[in-house]
Design a protein around this motif. Sequence first.
Motif, PDB file in Angstrom:
ATOM      1  N   LEU A  21       1.767  -4.967  -0.873  1.00  0.00           N
ATOM      2  CA  LEU A  21       1.801  -6.153  -1.825  1.00  0.00           C
ATOM      3  C   LEU A  21       2.673  -7.038  -2.396  1.00  0.00           C
ATOM      4  O   LEU A  21       3.635  -6.147  -2.702  1.00  0.00           O
ATOM      5  N   TYR A  59      -2.528  -9.735   0.961  1.00  0.00           N
ATOM      6  CA  TYR A  59      -3.935  -9.064   0.225  1.00  0.00           C
ATOM      7  C   TYR A  59      -5.075  -9.030   1.356  1.00  0.00           C
ATOM      8  O   TYR A  59      -5.722  -7.911   1.211  1.00  0.00           O
ATOM      9  N   TYR A  84      -4.176  -5.657   2.831  1.00  0.00           N
ATOM     10  CA  TYR A  84      -4.426  -4.669   1.863  1.00  0.00           C
ATOM     11  C   TYR A  84      -5.939  -4.363   1.947  1.00  0.00           C
ATOM     12  O   TYR A  84      -6.322  -3.084   2.007  1.00  0.00           O
ATOM     13  N   ILE A 130       2.231 -10.316  -7.275  1.00  0.00           N
ATOM     14  CA  ILE A 130       0.709  -9.810  -7.749  1.00  0.00           C
ATOM     15  C   ILE A 130       0.641  -9.668  -9.193  1.00  0.00           C
ATOM     16  O   ILE A 130       1.944  -9.164  -9.624  1.00  0.00           O
TER      17      ILE A 130
END
Lengths: 301, 301, 301, 301
Positions: free
Chosen positions: B199, B175, B178, B203
């Motif tokens: 991801l 993350y 990301y 998630i």
Amino acid sequence: MSLTPEQLAEIEAQRATPRPTLRAVSEGMEARLYKAHQVLDHGLIRVIDYMGDDAAIVQAARVSYGAGTKHVSNDEGLIRYLMRHWHSTPFEMCEVKFHVKLPVFVARQWIRHRTANVNEYSARYSILDREFYIPQPEQLAAQSTVNNQGRGEVLSGEESARVLEMLKRDAATSYDHYEQMLSQDGQQGLARELARMNLPMNIYTQWYWKVDLHNLFHFLRLRADSHAQYEIRIYAEEMCRIVADWVPLAFKAFEDYRLGGETLSGRAVAVLKRRLAGEVVTQEESGMSKGEWREFCEVWG
Amino acid sequence: MSLTPEQLAEIEAQRATPRPTLRAVSEGMEARLYKAHQVLDHGLIRVIDYMGDDAAIVQAARVSYGAGTKHVSNDEGLIRYLMRHWHSTPFEMCEVKFHVKLPVFVARQWIRHRTANVNEYSARYSILDREFYIPQPEQLAAQSTVNNQGRGEVLSGEESARVLEMLKRDAATSYDHYEQMLSQDGQQGLARELARMNLPMNIYTQWYWKVDLHNLFHFLRLRADSHAQYEIRIYAEEMCRIVADWVPLAFKAFEDYRLGGETLSGRAVAVLKRRLAGEVVTQEESGMSKGEWREFCEVWG
Amino acid sequence: MSLTPEQLAEIEAQRATPRPTLRAVSEGMEARLYKAHQVLDHGLIRVIDYMGDDAAIVQAARVSYGAGTKHVSNDEGLIRYLMRHWHSTPFEMCEVKFHVKLPVFVARQWIRHRTANVNEYSARYSILDREFYIPQPEQLAAQSTVNNQGRGEVLSGEESARVLEMLKRDAATSYDHYEQMLSQDGQQGLARELARMNLPMNIYTQWYWKVDLHNLFHFLRLRADSHAQYEIRIYAEEMCRIVADWVPLAFKAFEDYRLGGETLSGRAVAVLKRRLAGEVVTQEESGMSKGEWREFCEVWG
Amino acid sequence: MSLTPEQLAEIEAQRATPRPTLRAVSEGMEARLYKAHQVLDHGLIRVIDYMGDDAAIVQAARVSYGAGTKHVSNDEGLIRYLMRHWHSTPFEMCEVKFHVKLPVFVARQWIRHRTANVNEYSARYSILDREFYIPQPEQLAAQSTVNNQGRGEVLSGEESARVLEMLKRDAATSYDHYEQMLSQDGQQGLARELARMNLPMNIYTQWYWKVDLHNLFHFLRLRADSHAQYEIRIYAEEMCRIVADWVPLAFKAFEDYRLGGETLSGRAVAVLKRRLAGEVVTQEESGMSKGEWREFCEVWG
């Protein structure tokens, strides 16, 4: 169609007692619920239930697109955007359930739309009523000479009278025999699932038909079209008026993009661009067949 | 899951103002509407809308069967009859719309049920939140040694700790990256539709899921089953409780005929009949494979 | 993608022994069967089976329309007529089965097309391979500034390198941990159905995907479109080439009416008619929103 | 049914020239292709095309389950496992296309199975033939006294003769009038889409019907059942014989688990367990209704 006093009383009763709900409510649809809208001579459409409204479409779309659609400043703009770009899932979030009474030959066309839920009155279990669709004289038209699936000129009065006479007499005879076959008076009485085979296809049946708004729009695009057979189109037109009251923004977008819109092939796009540039284009140059060119010229001159 | 004050206030607002409707109302469902039922660590299920109740099932069935079902004296008896004889269309007359928040790997199983309408939060348009499913230690189990698709014993504390550490660290790192890829701070910033590929599948995503009662029962039969993966089963079990409040008669029939019922092959029927007649039957005589015989004996001893 | 010698040998074996059949045969498809067409870095599409050809579409249509279509003198004309008038059922008479290997985030878009049959490799039962989609640098683009769901300019070399480094490292780490969690070497080993949740969405999965030609065209219209994400569009484009070999007449009609065609709203039709009549029309007069007008002008100038 | 010499010659021609294919071939189905299997007096079923065989089911399942199913040592065992555990997607990988000629009232039941592709001969475009289903005397049965949707005893000879006379006369009269309405001899001639409404529901229609094996099994389970109406059951039974030749392993599993199997409610399971333990259980103690108890005792004594 004339509803019996019992049926009218039942509708009154269904409309008599509103109850509180926390769900989305469409005022336009509440005004319609349970009421019978007459279609053809003995047919009807009634809204039995519905789920969602214009806001439900927007709400579902915003789950999909999150912050991405915030720049579309209003609901109407977003709904038009979704319709223009063929987004189907937000429209699937609304659902409606109709009670429809319709001739069997119309039901046979209707059922070809598979993405819906149906409960039809069963002639295996139950006895059908003596109700047949007999067209109005102005609906009795000759076979079209240009369209293999359409109607041409209205029949002359004399021919029309002959046709009506045959339709009425055969319906009456078939139903008389249906009753005689079923009768257990002095005989065993034929099973209902067999006796029904003697009935003609203009007899009325009825069903509950439940569908989401996306698939309803698809049905209406095909069946409210001028090429659809009159006897199903008139049901579709009544449903258009109902949907306009239910989800006014979605219906306006549907009207503009689907009912009032046009689809062009690549060849047709090319012709229109040449015309916009001032050229005259002939059928031969267009790459279209004669039939396609005729349809093209009906729209664009 | 802890809802933000804004989310709680929004739910309160949605529940604050009942409006009158002429539609069928399920009191059990009204009490549920919009409320968030927690599932797993950050997941939830909320009922957003519904259509129909037990009476709507009966009403649709009576259109189908007309006078034919009048001898079934009550609604519960008719609903049980419909369930026993695999009638599906009356149950299709009820519809429900859920808001579900769930890990991606659960969503991938769920979406295999095709007869439903879905609007999922889009990671092309929007940025996903930093929320990952991290199992409770008692859910961290070893691969089953007898079932290729199941779990066996719970992991020891030490191994469990190692697993949790890996899951948490990889989720955090992925993350972080990301966000770094998306960032437009001193760089162009990668497109969302690309950055999302980094991801992991624990998630959370969310969607609106709308389905009719027949197809929901089909989903629940497979996913509330003890062989379903725990992480989807716990959603199914929550939905069972919701459905029990919505259409209590239909749910009781479903519970008896589907969740609590058994399906027997012709070979199994033959074995049971011989046993009822006092015979002892071995696997070899049964015509069943070893696996089938083991499953049979788990139920019948 | 580099197929292993075993895989290449298996394909050779599947192609080695033609057998006689009385069914319709498409030579273009026979030449494709089983062969692996590479897509992306590790992905592929293979045709595993098919049913029907252009003649099957015509044959089904002639059952529907009987003598009514005899005046359409040739197969190509009839197929174009069916496509122009949105007839779907004749195209449903052809069926194709693909084997597709694709990244999970692409699979998640793809599966939204519900009218198809799917068997996906199961990560509950089996262990996924260490294969991840890592984009080519020319595919690493910034978020579009005009389109919330699209890409803009290609990333600079430096930023691109940072992104690739993160994607590769996170994939490797996640997969290492996946293997460590599964390992039964000195520990119990986590169940596969749990360990998979640590894998990122650019890992490859594979499935058999079977669909009829009408629904395949619908998929291709949306996914071979320039607005579709590159990573799914490139699969759609490969499938277009395959379909062109399978049913050349139907594909040409699809290309002209769908891929190369345009849909106009009623408002857009009105503007075009005024332009054809020599008028200049502004956005304000058009009744279109700014976004709609911009899209309109991109096509029509 | 007597096929015309032209039709027989066409079938011969279709069967005359095998062509090579690399696809899966089912020898049992090749022997059936195009041949007309008579059903009822003028009806027929013909296989027009098929895709897949038993091996295709296994192949699709192995994609799903990978190494997980390797321990099921053979194809038959795996297919039985899939059927027993209600796996549907591997069976969806096979597809079949039938040409069916059938009475309209049978077609109306058949079309309720929505997950199939259909092209029906259109009476808007074309003129229907003068062919009506007239039951054999031994099929003319009275309404069942215990089952609202079934037949009881065969009608006496005299009543039977009266029924046949009515069916034949009404069919002839309706068709005479249909022709008179259509005639353009000295009159305009009514449009076909209108004239058809005068025809009774035992007239024959025909269609192409394409379905995957999973949905075909679902159809056959309901329609080859002893409670299905004879006139559709006899089509289903013919299709069972065809499927047994096409995918022998899958059909045997279907026969054992579905056609020959039983479904038990939780209450029924409890009663059987008590009986196996030597108890005598009465209806009152069973928790079942009288109807359910009667059905239970028909199977279990």
